[in-house]
Design an enzyme around this catalytic site. Structure first.
Site, mmCIF file in Angstrom:
data_model
loop_
_atom_site.group_PDB
_atom_site.id
_atom_site.type_symbol
_atom_site.label_atom_id
_atom_site.label_comp_id
_atom_site.label_asym_id
_atom_site.label_seq_id
_atom_site.Cartn_x
_atom_site.Cartn_y
_atom_site.Cartn_z
ATOM 1 N N ASP A 151 0.797 -1.239 0.000
ATOM 2 C CA ASP A 151 0.000 0.000 0.000
ATOM 3 C C ASP A 151 0.822 1.278 0.000
ATOM 4 O O ASP A 151 0.265 2.365 -0.227
ATOM 5 C CB ASP A 151 -0.979 0.059 1.180
ATOM 6 C CG ASP A 151 -2.125 -0.924 1.041
ATOM 7 O OD1 ASP A 151 -2.280 -1.514 -0.051
ATOM 8 O OD2 ASP A 151 -2.859 -1.128 2.018
ATOM 9 N N ASP A 328 -9.262 -8.602 7.496
ATOM 10 C CA ASP A 328 -8.761 -7.310 7.035
ATOM 11 C C ASP A 328 -9.052 -6.208 8.047
ATOM 12 O O ASP A 328 -8.487 -5.116 7.955
ATOM 13 C CB ASP A 328 -9.435 -6.924 5.712
ATOM 14 C CG ASP A 328 -9.113 -7.886 4.585
ATOM 15 O OD1 ASP A 328 -7.972 -8.352 4.514
ATOM 16 O OD2 ASP A 328 -10.017 -8.173 3.776
#
Length: 374
Positions: A151, A328
């Site tokens: 990310d 997540d």
């Protein structure tokens, strides 16, 4: 929608594919977690899916090292890979995720890290990356595939309007460049994370993504070598979509196959290698989401495929980077726990919807591994 390999000439890549002739190392900690899912299927009298779990316990997954205190995971993983390579007689490729950049996850916060600012940068270098380098230097008998900072580049390209991400960018660039420079070993293959097609695969973002990756590699020095890039980490995009979802209409990267093909020319223009590994640990079923912004514990989804593929000449391997079954965050699927925690109900669904390549094992017996007594 699928393209034939002949549609895109194979890129010239002199270095051998590290996944060719090797097995992705099985994480014994992850395999042990799957016993809970196995027991759930046995309790439900579902032996077919119980045997799929047995198959999953023989498949390699990447091991994440998200904290300084968690560096012991490197030692355990290296030991397990050595045992398999020596006792099992199969060459290993050890999959690891280097994931502790300062001000991590600056745009979301579900996976915020332990380090921040300039002091965090110092600790990242001295206590985290240097410890990686020391361990890898002493493990020259093994081959490594290392994912670099999921990310981070995505936030650098698209989230600079957020003050926190803007302030983090120069620190993160320096941190990642340091990691690339310190991990320059012949047996180590570095794959920089470049998010997924739904984030960075849009036409305007493709050149920016390649330029940002090029900036970081050049900061690491002219002699810096990387193997390539990793896509779809912890996301749900299929490698080759059976159905093109409506929300992908204006995106040339509607699946990860097309993302790799779309991005490769821009990487080559930057002098970077156009090689990829693609995370297929969790793949959403058609119609599971209405937009790419739905990223958390997406459902329905299933276990994806693994291994070498001749469907895309840029791809080294399809892999499981995010261990399927780990949450997540407290979002998406009902009852989901905090990020990284085991979510057995979700894993049950993934097994039930597994890709056809995840076939039931021949037996309900626990798989034999050198590190797992039977």
């Amino acid at each position: 929608m699928r393209r034939d390999v002949d549609d895109c000439p194979a890129p010239g890549q002199p270095d051998p594919n590290p996944f060719e002739g090797r097995r992705l190392t099985v994480s014994h900690g992850y395999a042990a977690q799957l016993e809970q899912t196995y027991d759930s299927f046995i309790a439900a009298n579902d032996t077919i899916n119980a045997r799929k779990v047995r198959t999953a316990q023989t498949l390699g997954t990447f091991v994440w090292v998200p904290t300084i205190s968690g560096l012991g995971a490197l030692d355990a993983t290296i030991s397990a890979a050595r045992a398999e390579q020596i006792q099992g007689g199969v060459d290993q490729v050890v999959g690891l995720v280097l994931y502790n950049v300062p001000d991590r996850d600056c745009s979301a916060g579900e996976s915020a890290g332990e380090l921040s600012g300039t002091d965090g940068l110092r600790r990242y270098k001295d206590e985290y990356v240097d410890a990686w380098a020391d361990r890898l230097r002493r493990a020259s008998d093994l081959t490594f595939a290392i994912v670099i900072e999921p990310d981070a580049i995505g936030n650098m390209v698209t989230n600079q309007a957020l003050p926190f991400c803007a302030e983090a960018k120069p620190i993160q660039e320096e941190a990642m460049a340091y990691a690339l420079k310190k991990l320059q070993f012949d047996n180590v293959n570095l794959y920089i994370d470049i998010s997924h097609g739904g984030w960075l695969g849009w036409a305007d973002n493709l050149p920016l993504t390649a330029q940002q990756a090029g900036t970081i590699v050049r900061m690491a020095g002219n002699d810096t070598k990387i193997r390539g890039f990793v896509t779809n980490v912890s996301n749900y995009n299929p490698f080759q979509a059976e159905v093109r979802e409506d929300y992908t209409e204006w995106n040339p990267s509607w699946d990860e196959d097309n993302y790799a093909r779309s991005l490769a020319p821009f990487l080559e223009q930057e002098g970077l290698p156009s090689r990829f590994i693609i995370d297929q640990s969790r793949v959403h079923l058609p119609g599971a989401r209405e937009e790419w912004g739905e990223w958390c514990n997406v459902y329905p989804a299933g276990l994806g495929q693994q291994g070498l593929t001749d469907a895309n000449p840029y791809v080294d391997s399809l892999v499981w980077v995010k261990p399927p079954g780990e949450s997540d965050g407290q979002c998406g699927f009902p009852g989901a726990p905090r990020a990284g925690a085991w979510h057995n109900d979700y894993m049950i669904m993934l097994v039930e919807n597994a890709h056809e390549s995840i076939v039931p094992a021949a037996s309900l017996d626990r798989p034999r591994q050198p590190w797992w007594p039977n």
